[in-house]
Structure formats: C-alpha cells, structure tokens
Design a protein around this motif. Structure first.
Motif, PDB file in Angstrom:
ATOM      1  N   UNK A 118      38.031  33.720  42.990  1.00 16.75           N
ATOM      2  CA  UNK A 118      36.727  33.889  42.260  1.00 16.75           C
ATOM      3  C   UNK A 118      35.469  33.291  42.842  1.00 16.75           C
ATOM      4  N   UNK A 119      34.277  33.489  42.157  1.00 14.85           N
ATOM      5  CA  UNK A 119      32.945  32.993  42.811  1.00 14.85           C
ATOM      6  C   UNK A 119      33.229  31.352  43.396  1.00 14.85           C
ATOM      7  N   UNK A 120      33.724  30.636  42.280  1.00 19.59           N
ATOM      8  CA  UNK A 120      33.452  29.089  42.900  1.00 19.59           C
ATOM      9  C   UNK A 120      34.539  28.799  44.029  1.00 19.59           C
ATOM     10  N   UNK A 133      29.814  34.867  51.201  1.00 19.82           N
ATOM     11  CA  UNK A 133      29.987  33.583  50.591  1.00 19.82           C
ATOM     12  C   UNK A 133      29.713  33.526  48.936  1.00 19.82           C
ATOM     13  N   UNK A 134      28.835  34.509  48.763  1.00 17.50           N
ATOM     14  CA  UNK A 134      28.684  34.688  47.430  1.00 17.50           C
ATOM     15  C   UNK A 134      29.376  36.177  46.998  1.00 17.50           C
ATOM     16  N   UNK A 135      30.583  36.144  46.484  1.00 17.68           N
ATOM     17  CA  UNK A 135      31.133  37.581  46.197  1.00 17.68           C
ATOM     18  C   UNK A 135      30.489  38.520  45.384  1.00 17.68           C
ATOM     19  N   UNK A 136      30.632  40.000  45.938  1.00 12.38           N
ATOM     20  CA  UNK A 136      30.021  40.945  45.196  1.00 12.38           C
ATOM     21  C   UNK A 136      30.851  41.000  43.849  1.00 12.38           C
ATOM     22  N   UNK A 137      30.222  41.747  42.721  1.00 11.27           N
ATOM     23  CA  UNK A 137      30.771  41.895  41.539  1.00 11.27           C
ATOM     24  C   UNK A 137      32.080  42.488  41.629  1.00 11.27           C
ATOM     25  N   UNK A 138      33.011  41.969  40.892  1.00 13.99           N
ATOM     26  CA  UNK A 138      34.355  42.428  40.676  1.00 13.99           C
ATOM     27  C   UNK A 138      34.506  43.560  39.473  1.00 13.99           C
ATOM     28  N   UNK A 139      34.812  44.823  39.732  1.00 10.82           N
ATOM     29  CA  UNK A 139      34.883  45.600  38.697  1.00 10.82           C
ATOM     30  C   UNK A 139      35.944  45.134  37.670  1.00 10.82           C
ATOM     31  N   UNK A 140      35.750  45.503  36.351  1.00 12.08           N
ATOM     32  CA  UNK A 140      36.548  45.273  35.233  1.00 12.08           C
ATOM     33  C   UNK A 140      37.902  45.716  35.402  1.00 12.08           C
ATOM     34  N   UNK A 141      38.261  46.726  35.998  1.00 14.94           N
ATOM     35  CA  UNK A 141      39.576  47.172  36.170  1.00 14.94           C
ATOM     36  C   UNK A 141      40.287  46.305  36.991  1.00 14.94           C
ATOM     37  N   UNK A 142      39.614  45.809  38.052  1.00 16.03           N
ATOM     38  CA  UNK A 142      40.285  44.888  39.065  1.00 16.03           C
ATOM     39  C   UNK A 142      40.692  43.797  38.529  1.00 16.03           C
ATOM     40  N   UNK A 143      39.582  43.172  37.661  1.00 13.21           N
ATOM     41  CA  UNK A 143      39.516  41.977  37.261  1.00 13.21           C
ATOM     42  C   UNK A 143      40.931  41.770  36.070  1.00 13.21           C
ATOM     43  N   UNK A 144      41.149  42.861  35.245  1.00 14.12           N
ATOM     44  CA  UNK A 144      42.156  42.742  34.433  1.00 14.12           C
ATOM     45  C   UNK A 144      43.478  42.807  35.325  1.00 14.12           C
TER      46      UNK A 144
END
Length: 282
Positions: A179-181, A156-167
């Motif tokens: 995303x988290x919301x 329900x609370x997403x783990x951190x998304x690494x920067x490479x995947x975010x990009x």
C-alpha cells in the motif's frame, strides 16, 4: 550449461561483482539481470537471481547477474534487528548502467550479439533496470535491445488501486503489503530523503511519454495478487503513449515475487518461457 563464474569489474563506485552464467548453446542474445529486495536486501544467491539466471542460460540466453550496492536498512523499514549502512541513489542505478555497457562490450565472449543484449530485473531490480535505461538515454549511450521487467516497482507514489483488486488483496491478507505508506518508506530509504520531485532514473514511473519516446521495446510480467502490478501497468500505459512496443501480462494466481519461489510456483517456468520467447524475437 557451464558453471557460473564470478567476475569483479572496476565499477563506477569501486569494485562491482557480477556472476556470469554462460549458455551451453547460445542463441545470440544475452541478458543483464538485477534481483529484487526493496533496494536494501537480496544477493546473487537468492532464487530470483541464481535460479532465474540458470533458467535463462539453459534456454540459450547467457546472463550477467549484478551484485549492485544495497541501500541502507533504516528503522523505517521495520526490521530493527537488521539496521545497517548502505548506498543510496544513484549508486546502484549507475552500477547497473555500467554493467550493461560492460556486457555489451564483452557480448561476443558470451556468444551474443552486442545489439541483442537485454536489461531487466525483478521488483526493485526492475526499477533499477528501467532507471538505468533512462540514464543511458540521457547520456546518448547504446541502449538495451529489450527491457525485461518482472513485477517491477516503478512509482514511489503508487497509482490508484482499483476496487476489485483491493478486495481480492484484502481477502488474501495482502492489503498492506504494498500500500502507499510502505512503498513510500521504501523509496525514501532508497533515495535517502523525500520522494517529492524525483529524477525519472530513480523513479521511472514519473517519466513522461516524451521522456520515454526512445525507450527500447519492453516486456512486463506482473503478479496477479500483487498491488505493485498497478505500477507496472501504469508504466506500460505511458510506454504505449510514447509509441514504445510493450507487452504486458500478469501471471494468474501469483503473489509478489513468484520468481523467488521456483519450487512452489509453477508460474516460474511459464514466466521465464514468456520472457525467453520475447528475447528470441530480438
């Protein structure tokens, strides 16, 4: 493959519909399957239910596809024209656990060994499958031979998304899809309240390694350009910490829900083949 047949079970919360897909040449294994749809949407006719089940059955794996109770659609989900009542946790979770137990009891009618019945699903259905296994563990009941999870949401609370995947997600216009919301809102809708301190059966990603110690072998296939992949990856890490045999891979070039697009995604066939090969080793 013989044509699917409908069956209504006397479920834990009233009538529970399932669709049974017999295999013309049963391999001895069977699969109980849950479609996705953010807990609140989807049905047995959507491709990730019907086409997936037909694909498994054609490969010798009979399927029991479960028409579990959907969560309500509230305004928070952003679909104001579809607002309706529904069933919050634990209804769907308990229905999936029941459907697995029923399938195991009737496995021989499907040409399957009760000890070779797997349980799985896609996206939110993957959550329900993993959560049902934790429910069965708590009850000391018979467990699936394998947990089969396709691009599951388990946190329900997403783990951190690494920067490479975010990009890469931003470049593809997918930065806000999971995303988290929106993920938090989806779970609040399913749980009927806060996501603080949920039961592992509701949010399997919060389970500790100790709680997963007796979890069955698992196979997880995530999407490549899918922020929910971080949830499946984190769950796989905890399973490994618990000493569980787990296989984790991603389908290159795919976005979330590629099993719901069999005509557009060559990856559909590859993912089914990957799952089938693992089931065959039971």
């Amino acid at each position: 493959m013989s044509e699917p047949r409908e069956r209504t079970l006397d479920g834990p919360h009233g009538p529970l519909s399932v669709r049974i897909y017999p295999a013309s040449a049963p391999s001895g294994a069977a699969l109980v399957w849950a479609h996705g749809g953010a807990f609140a949407f989807g049905d047995l006719d959507m491709p990730e239910a019907d086409e997936v089940s037909r694909a498994f059955a054609a490969r010798g794996i009979p399927v029991v596809s479960v028409d579990y109770a959907l969560a309500p659609v509230t305004a928070a989900l952003g679909r104001p024209d579809e607002v309706r009542d529904g069933a919050i946790y634990p209804v769907a979770s308990e229905e999936l656990a029941f459907a697995f137990a029923w399938t195991r009891e009737h496995a021989e009618e499907l040409g399957a060994d009760p000890a070779r019945v797997a349980l799985g699903g896609t996206s939110a259905g993957g959550n329900l499958a993993a959560g049902a296994i934790l429910r069965l563990l708590d009850q000391g009941a018979a467990l699936p031979a394998l947990s089969v999870l396709a691009y599951p949401t388990l946190h329900a609370v997403q783990p951190t998304t690494r920067d490479e995947l975010k990009a890469r997600l931003a470049e593809a216009g997918l930065a806000d899809q999971f995303s988290a919301e929106p993920v938090r809102r989806m779970y609040e809708n399913y749980l009927g309240g806060s996501v603080a301190d949920p039961e592992p059966a509701a949010v399997p990603g919060v389970a500790t390694a100790e709680q997963l110690r007796d979890y069955p072998p698992a196979i997880i296939v995530t999407g490549d350009l899918d922020e929910l992949r971080v949830s499946g990856e984190a769950f796989a890490d905890t399973l490994r910490e618990a000493g569980v045999d787990v296989e984790l891979s991603f389908e290159p070039g795919t976005t979330h829900g590629h099993l719901n697009r069999p005509d557009l995604e060559p990856a559909f066939t590859h993912t089914i083949d990957v799952f089938t090969a693992r089931v065959a080793r039971l």
